[in-house]
Design a protein around this motif. Structure first.
Motif, PDB file in Angstrom:
ATOM      1  N   UNK A   1      37.860  50.961  -7.912  1.00  0.00           N
ATOM      2  CA  UNK A   1      38.349  52.009  -6.809  1.00  0.00           C
ATOM      3  C   UNK A   1      36.989  52.871  -6.686  1.00  0.00           C
ATOM      4  N   UNK A   2      35.862  52.495  -6.985  1.00  0.00           N
ATOM      5  CA  UNK A   2      34.478  53.228  -6.809  1.00  0.00           C
ATOM      6  C   UNK A   2      34.119  53.541  -5.301  1.00  0.00           C
TER       7      UNK A   2
ATOM      8  N   UNK B   1      27.449  51.226   1.983  1.00  0.00           N
ATOM      9  CA  UNK B   1      28.806  50.223   1.984  1.00  0.00           C
ATOM     10  C   UNK B   1      28.391  48.942   1.099  1.00  0.00           C
ATOM     11  N   UNK B   2      27.444  48.393   1.336  1.00  0.00           N
ATOM     12  CA  UNK B   2      27.025  47.114   0.830  1.00  0.00           C
ATOM     13  C   UNK B   2      27.054  47.200  -0.586  1.00  0.00           C
ATOM     14  N   UNK B   3      26.331  48.278  -1.273  1.00  0.00           N
ATOM     15  CA  UNK B   3      26.252  48.489  -2.970  1.00  0.00           C
ATOM     16  C   UNK B   3      27.556  48.764  -3.375  1.00  0.00           C
ATOM     17  N   UNK B   4      28.458  49.767  -2.550  1.00  0.00           N
ATOM     18  CA  UNK B   4      29.714  50.140  -3.041  1.00  0.00           C
ATOM     19  C   UNK B   4      30.348  49.207  -3.211  1.00  0.00           C
ATOM     20  N   UNK B   5      30.531  48.238  -2.087  1.00  0.00           N
ATOM     21  CA  UNK B   5      31.306  47.157  -1.912  1.00  0.00           C
ATOM     22  C   UNK B   5      31.003  45.970  -3.202  1.00  0.00           C
TER      23      UNK B   5
ATOM     24  N   UNK C   1      25.155  59.694   6.013  1.00  0.00           N
ATOM     25  CA  UNK C   1      25.708  58.728   5.993  1.00  0.00           C
ATOM     26  C   UNK C   1      27.207  58.867   5.616  1.00  0.00           C
ATOM     27  N   UNK C   2      27.712  59.876   5.777  1.00  0.00           N
ATOM     28  CA  UNK C   2      29.410  60.236   5.595  1.00  0.00           C
ATOM     29  C   UNK C   2      29.569  60.379   4.175  1.00  0.00           C
ATOM     30  N   UNK C   3      28.635  60.731   3.219  1.00  0.00           N
ATOM     31  CA  UNK C   3      29.259  60.818   1.607  1.00  0.00           C
ATOM     32  C   UNK C   3      29.716  62.314   1.769  1.00  0.00           C
ATOM     33  N   UNK C   4      30.474  62.507   0.960  1.00  0.00           N
ATOM     34  CA  UNK C   4      31.273  64.028   0.779  1.00  0.00           C
ATOM     35  C   UNK C   4      30.116  64.932   0.012  1.00  0.00           C
TER      36      UNK C   4
END
Length: 184
Positions: free
Chosen positions: A114-115, A100-104, A24-27
């Protein structure tokens, strides 16, 4: 199912979760380039990036809740088998939480402007912390687990003005007065 088989399956489930998060592109670890065991409250950028932070208490409480829920639904299964169910629930949440939905949603409804989501390391340890809570609830009297959950909630509320209860409330039904209060 044997405990050894449950352990192997649990490790595999956690590894698959990590692989999905990476896809998913998480670091993998904090962008800072190092790993801390504990992220203090004043290190907002490091929150959800290292092994533990003030939100770790929420994941431990997840373990309490999952233990009781799975005990109610699957009493005939062993604790180890129920732990697999808890890992499945927590892993699903870690994947959803880092979408992205939950982060937004966190950015718009809470003080986490800034999460950017969790590092994979933090997500894996969130599963481990949940399991610590799960096995704590399995071994302790209910009243001890409840008092521990209340203590964790009050401590996090006092230190960071956030906890599991407020986190869920603000994601589901944001209240502006709480958001203002949390912002200090």
């Amino acid at each position: 199912m044997s405990r050894t088989k449950c352990l192997i399956i649990g490790i595999a489930m956690t590894a698959v979760t990590a692989a999905i998060l990476l896809a998913m592109g998480r670091i993998p670890i904090c962008e800072c380039g190092y790993v801390l065991f504990w992220t203090p409250a004043d290190d907002v950028a490091g929150s959800s990036q290292h092994i533990a932070d003030w939100y770790t208490f929420s994941h431990i409480i997840h373990g309490f809740i999952f233990y009781w829920l799975l005990w109610l639904l699957f009493r005939r299964n062993s604790v180890a088998e129920r732990a697999l169910g808890a890992i499945l629930i927590e892993a699903a949440w870690e994947i959803a939480e880092n979408s992205p939905w939950i982060i937004d949603r966190y950015r718009e409804a809470t003080i986490a402007v800034g999460y950017t989501g969790d590092s994979v390391l933090n997500s894996v340890f969130d599963i481990v912390w949940m399991l610590a809570g799960f096995f704590f609830a399995a071994r302790m009297p209910v009243w001890v687990t409840i008092l521990t959950a209340i203590a964790f909630e009050l401590l996090a509320l006092w230190v960071i003005r956030d906890n599991l209860t407020l986190n869920v409330l603000m994601l589901v039904y944001p209240i502006e007065a709480i958001k203002v209060w949390q912002g200090g």
